[in-house]
Design an enzyme around this catalytic site. Sequence first.
Site, PDB file in Angstrom:
ATOM      1  CG  ASP A  11      -1.736   1.224   1.377  1.00  0.00           C
ATOM      2  OD1 ASP A  11      -2.465   1.547   0.425  1.00  0.00           O
ATOM      3  OD2 ASP A  11      -1.651   1.887   2.421  1.00  0.00           O
ATOM      4  CG  ASP A  13      -1.624   7.949   0.811  1.00  0.00           C
ATOM      5  OD1 ASP A  13      -0.605   8.645   0.685  1.00  0.00           O
ATOM      6  OD2 ASP A  13      -2.633   8.108   0.110  1.00  0.00           O
ATOM      7  CG  ASP A 210      -1.640   2.372   6.487  1.00  0.00           C
ATOM      8  OD1 ASP A 210      -1.906   2.032   5.313  1.00  0.00           O
ATOM      9  OD2 ASP A 210      -2.106   3.407   7.008  1.00  0.00           O
TER      10      ASP A 210
END
Length: 331
Positions: A11, A13, A210
């Site tokens: 991922d 961001d 995250d």
Amino acid sequence: MVDGYALVVFDLDGVIYLIDRPIPGAVEAVGRLRAEGRAVAYATNNASRRSSEVAELLTGMGVPAGPEEVLTSAAATAELLRDRLPAGAPVLVVGAEALRAELRAVGLRPVSTVDEEPAAVAQGYGPQVGWSDLAEASLAVRAGAPWYATNTDRTLPSPHGPLPGNGSLVAVLRTALGRDPDVVVGKPEPALFATAARRAGEGRTLVVGDRLDTDIEGARRAGLDSLLVLTGVSEVAELLAAPEARRPAYVSLDLAGLFDPAAVVRVPGAADAGGWSATLTDVGLALDGAGRPLDAVAALCAVAWSTGAGPRVRPSSEAAGKALAVLGLAD
């Protein structure tokens, strides 16, 4: 840990960068993977940039990337609409120019008003989205246009804390229309990760994210192992309360966990391991002993996930109190 995988899908961001700044250690981690000859890909729900723009952004940060390595929810949404609509069909866009560009690239025509009789509504994140954009989309959906959301992330990470994401904008329309989108394309839907995994051939794929509600759930739905890094949105308290569909295989504080056995832990672990003892009491979880904070996470997950105890943890030793503070679990 990474030696068991042929492809690592990141991922962006909260994992590689926050808005436009690389997270400490990310450049070095990706560089090491490439030096070892390991395949890398990036999957993002952010629909405000095209794949080529994301690749340029990464390269500018010191993370070399090609457009073919970047999978975005904007591109995936455009491809899905291309397969379901006739060539040149009008699509009302709520979002950034990147989503419009992806629609043009597949032969569809982005429009902005219900008067242009859109065949569908495509909604993605855009920092300039306003009331008038949402109003036009509401009218189009009420008139019968199917509603496609690139993703439903409630927030997006920033150096100052979580900010409203596309899911928050989708919630405005959901409230106005009294229903959900017809199609949600991005994570936790498995399509982005499944597409990336096919590139690994026979090798195994590891997803690094995250967020439990998008990255980790999406990886599990795609049948892939996942690593949760604590550099973005999801914290240890959310991990302890996570339903089975959102539980990762590994947890680390940051991307160092890909290479350093001391910087990653498999979850759940044993309730009594790594110098820690996690138990269930009448007021919640209790942690006793001493050891690495990450080993405490593994022990706490073992008890929390098997009992549904939730994220409240009481320290039973001085070392436990310090570990809980590091993990953001101190009262």
